[in-house]
Design a protein around this motif. Structure first.
Motif, PDB file in Angstrom:
ATOM      1  N   ASP A   1      15.722  -0.094   1.648  1.00 55.58           N
ATOM      2  CA  ASP A   1      14.523  -0.662   0.763  1.00 55.58           C
ATOM      3  C   ASP A   1      14.665  -0.179  -0.939  1.00 55.58           C
ATOM      4  O   ASP A   1      14.287   0.835  -1.060  1.00 55.58           O
ATOM      5  CB  ASP A   1      12.877  -0.261   1.542  1.00 55.58           C
ATOM      6  CG  ASP A   1      11.990  -1.453   0.877  1.00 55.58           C
ATOM      7  OD1 ASP A   1      11.793  -1.198  -0.578  1.00 55.58           O
ATOM      8  OD2 ASP A   1      11.241  -1.321   1.542  1.00 55.58           O
ATOM      9  N   ALA A   2      14.600  -1.433  -1.345  1.00 56.21           N
ATOM     10  CA  ALA A   2      15.259  -1.650  -2.839  1.00 56.21           C
ATOM     11  C   ALA A   2      13.773  -0.331  -3.332  1.00 56.21           C
ATOM     12  O   ALA A   2      14.138   0.014  -4.512  1.00 56.21           O
ATOM     13  CB  ALA A   2      16.230  -2.185  -3.699  1.00 56.21           C
ATOM     14  N   THR A   3      12.565  -1.421  -3.154  1.00 59.90           N
ATOM     15  CA  THR A   3      11.700  -0.547  -3.819  1.00 59.90           C
ATOM     16  C   THR A   3      11.603   0.628  -4.175  1.00 59.90           C
ATOM     17  O   THR A   3      10.433   1.151  -4.255  1.00 59.90           O
ATOM     18  CB  THR A   3       9.876  -1.548  -3.409  1.00 59.90           C
ATOM     19  OG1 THR A   3      10.126  -2.274  -2.062  1.00 59.90           O
ATOM     20  CG2 THR A   3      10.233  -3.390  -4.113  1.00 59.90           C
ATOM     21  N   VAL A   4      11.352   0.757  -2.682  1.00 58.11           N
ATOM     22  CA  VAL A   4      10.939   2.659  -2.513  1.00 58.11           C
ATOM     23  C   VAL A   4      12.163   3.315  -3.135  1.00 58.11           C
ATOM     24  O   VAL A   4      11.846   4.473  -3.322  1.00 58.11           O
ATOM     25  CB  VAL A   4      11.364   2.281  -0.488  1.00 58.11           C
ATOM     26  CG1 VAL A   4      11.232   3.934  -0.361  1.00 58.11           C
ATOM     27  CG2 VAL A   4      10.251   1.798   0.230  1.00 58.11           C
TER      28      VAL A   4
ATOM     29  N   GLN B   1       3.470   6.195  -5.689  1.00 59.08           N
ATOM     30  CA  GLN B   1       2.887   5.804  -7.076  1.00 59.08           C
ATOM     31  C   GLN B   1       2.077   6.898  -7.232  1.00 59.08           C
ATOM     32  O   GLN B   1       2.114   7.667  -8.319  1.00 59.08           O
ATOM     33  CB  GLN B   1       3.172   4.511  -7.677  1.00 59.08           C
ATOM     34  CG  GLN B   1       2.659   4.139  -9.541  1.00 59.08           C
ATOM     35  CD  GLN B   1       2.403   2.522  -9.266  1.00 59.08           C
ATOM     36  OE1 GLN B   1       1.734   2.008  -8.741  1.00 59.08           O
ATOM     37  NE2 GLN B   1       2.810   2.406 -10.225  1.00 59.08           N
ATOM     38  N   ARG B   2       1.283   7.089  -6.402  1.00 58.76           N
ATOM     39  CA  ARG B   2      -0.369   7.937  -6.848  1.00 58.76           C
ATOM     40  C   ARG B   2       0.797   9.335  -6.347  1.00 58.76           C
ATOM     41  O   ARG B   2      -0.027  10.386  -7.172  1.00 58.76           O
ATOM     42  CB  ARG B   2      -1.068   8.104  -5.467  1.00 58.76           C
ATOM     43  CG  ARG B   2      -1.873   8.787  -6.485  1.00 58.76           C
ATOM     44  CD  ARG B   2      -3.484   8.613  -7.441  1.00 58.76           C
ATOM     45  NE  ARG B   2      -4.417   8.939  -7.505  1.00 58.76           N
ATOM     46  CZ  ARG B   2      -4.684   9.360  -8.603  1.00 58.76           C
ATOM     47  NH1 ARG B   2      -4.154   9.010  -9.377  1.00 58.76           N
ATOM     48  NH2 ARG B   2      -5.955  10.078  -8.743  1.00 58.76           N
ATOM     49  N   TYR B   3       1.114   9.714  -5.361  1.00 58.94           N
ATOM     50  CA  TYR B   3       2.241  10.844  -5.437  1.00 58.94           C
ATOM     51  C   TYR B   3       3.099  11.169  -6.387  1.00 58.94           C
ATOM     52  O   TYR B   3       2.748  12.529  -6.915  1.00 58.94           O
ATOM     53  CB  TYR B   3       2.838  10.626  -3.995  1.00 58.94           C
ATOM     54  CG  TYR B   3       3.263  12.115  -3.262  1.00 58.94           C
ATOM     55  CD1 TYR B   3       2.898  13.608  -2.762  1.00 58.94           C
ATOM     56  CD2 TYR B   3       4.626  12.397  -4.018  1.00 58.94           C
ATOM     57  CE1 TYR B   3       3.413  14.449  -2.378  1.00 58.94           C
ATOM     58  CE2 TYR B   3       5.156  13.923  -3.383  1.00 58.94           C
ATOM     59  CZ  TYR B   3       4.625  14.400  -2.895  1.00 58.94           C
ATOM     60  OH  TYR B   3       5.326  15.843  -2.187  1.00 58.94           O
ATOM     61  N   HIS B   4       3.479  10.279  -6.732  1.00 62.47           N
ATOM     62  CA  HIS B   4       4.067  10.739  -7.919  1.00 62.47           C
ATOM     63  C   HIS B   4       3.331  10.905  -8.730  1.00 62.47           C
ATOM     64  O   HIS B   4       3.073  12.211 -10.322  1.00 62.47           O
ATOM     65  CB  HIS B   4       5.071   9.680  -8.789  1.00 62.47           C
ATOM     66  CG  HIS B   4       6.184   9.682  -9.758  1.00 62.47           C
ATOM     67  ND1 HIS B   4       6.855   8.958 -10.006  1.00 62.47           N
ATOM     68  CD2 HIS B   4       6.003   9.997 -10.642  1.00 62.47           C
ATOM     69  CE1 HIS B   4       7.981   9.159 -10.986  1.00 62.47           C
ATOM     70  NE2 HIS B   4       6.698  10.108 -11.656  1.00 62.47           N
TER      71      HIS B   4
ATOM     72  N   ILE C   1       1.025  -1.277  -0.041  1.00 64.27           N
ATOM     73  CA  ILE C   1      -0.146  -0.325  -0.083  1.00 64.27           C
ATOM     74  C   ILE C   1       1.155   1.540   0.133  1.00 64.27           C
ATOM     75  O   ILE C   1       0.123   2.265  -0.699  1.00 64.27           O
ATOM     76  CB  ILE C   1      -0.940  -0.099   1.287  1.00 64.27           C
ATOM     77  CG1 ILE C   1      -2.234  -1.051   1.900  1.00 64.27           C
ATOM     78  CG2 ILE C   1      -1.374   1.316   1.039  1.00 64.27           C
ATOM     79  CD1 ILE C   1      -2.574  -1.687   2.437  1.00 64.27           C
ATOM     80  N   TYR C   2       1.977   1.205   0.476  1.00 61.43           N
ATOM     81  CA  TYR C   2       3.141   2.352   0.559  1.00 61.43           C
ATOM     82  C   TYR C   2       3.619   2.194  -0.734  1.00 61.43           C
ATOM     83  O   TYR C   2       3.928   3.604  -0.823  1.00 61.43           O
ATOM     84  CB  TYR C   2       3.810   1.991   1.923  1.00 61.43           C
ATOM     85  CG  TYR C   2       4.859   3.066   2.120  1.00 61.43           C
ATOM     86  CD1 TYR C   2       4.750   4.734   2.623  1.00 61.43           C
ATOM     87  CD2 TYR C   2       5.823   3.254   2.028  1.00 61.43           C
ATOM     88  CE1 TYR C   2       5.472   5.696   2.625  1.00 61.43           C
ATOM     89  CE2 TYR C   2       7.288   4.257   1.280  1.00 61.43           C
ATOM     90  CZ  TYR C   2       6.901   5.643   2.549  1.00 61.43           C
ATOM     91  OH  TYR C   2       7.592   6.470   2.812  1.00 61.43           O
ATOM     92  N   LEU C   3       4.279   1.908  -1.078  1.00 65.17           N
ATOM     93  CA  LEU C   3       4.584   1.553  -3.093  1.00 65.17           C
ATOM     94  C   LEU C   3       3.750   2.046  -3.629  1.00 65.17           C
ATOM     95  O   LEU C   3       3.474   3.557  -4.523  1.00 65.17           O
ATOM     96  CB  LEU C   3       5.059   0.401  -3.022  1.00 65.17           C
ATOM     97  CG  LEU C   3       6.098   0.097  -2.721  1.00 65.17           C
ATOM     98  CD1 LEU C   3       6.474  -1.209  -3.081  1.00 65.17           C
ATOM     99  CD2 LEU C   3       7.590   0.805  -2.211  1.00 65.17           C
TER     100      LEU C   3
END
Length: 197
Positions: free
Chosen positions: A121-124, A63-66, A57-59
């Motif tokens: 964290d690689a994904t963040v 993405q939404r913020y971006h 959900i954080y990712l």
């Protein structure tokens, strides 16, 4: 008789935006799954089924913020350009936009993510890098226009100038998050003086 799965009664995007503001306000580690459930207004199991666990959900929130930020930037740029504003004015808008808004959490969700996670964290890291690359591209494209019509200095490459502006912007966002109140107008004036040809 087979039971049909319950029909989803919420919009993923709207829910993600609500949760995005929660993460933006509190950070990842200071936001519990229970708070996410309360903020979203969606039952925990439905939330897991639709959007995944807290990290997923954080990712999605990043993405939404971006998406929201870059869309708003592009629209603001277009409006200024259509109004006949100079590339330098457009650039200063990108440099300082939203820094002093009081109707949203302070700082910047991406800068907060970097402060919380660093490179752990690689994904963040991938999400924040992608955001900053896109923001850099916007800044550099405006600088190039100003250099082409000789209103912005061309002693430095557009990407180098864009990088410097972005790093200062991130620094200002961090200071504001700490409760400081830097004089944005004063800093804009200094940058205008430096960048004007």
């Amino acid at each position: 008789m087979k039971h049909l799965p319950a029909k989803k009664t919420f919009s993923d995007e709207q829910v993600i935006e609500l949760i995005m503001r929660l993460f933006w306000q509190n950070g990842y580690y200071h936001t519990s799954m229970d708070e996410i459930v309360v903020t979203s207004g969606v039952k925990k199991q439905s939330l897991y089924n639709a959007l995944g666990d807290k990290h997923t959900i954080y990712l999605k929130a990043l993405q939404r913020y971006h998406q929201l930020t870059l869309t708003a930037c592009a629209q603001a740029m277009q409006s200024l350009e259509q109004a006949g504003e100079t590339p330098l004015t457009v650039l200063m808008m990108l440099y300082s936009r939203d820094l002093t808004r009081t109707d949203q959490p302070t700082g910047d969700l991406m800068a907060n993510a970097v402060a919380e996670f660093g490179a752990s964290d690689a994904t963040v890291k991938q999400a924040t890098n992608q955001f900053y690359e896109d923001y850099l591209t916007l800044l550099a494209s405006v600088i190039l226009k100003g250099q082409a019509n000789q209103t912005i200095i061309n002693t430095e490459a557009s990407m180098g100038l864009a990088q410097s502006l972005l790093e200062v912007r991130i620094g200002l966002q961090t200071r504001i998050r700490q409760g400081q109140q830097p004089n944005i107008d004063q800093r804009q004036h200094a940058w205008r003086q430096f960048l004007q040809k």
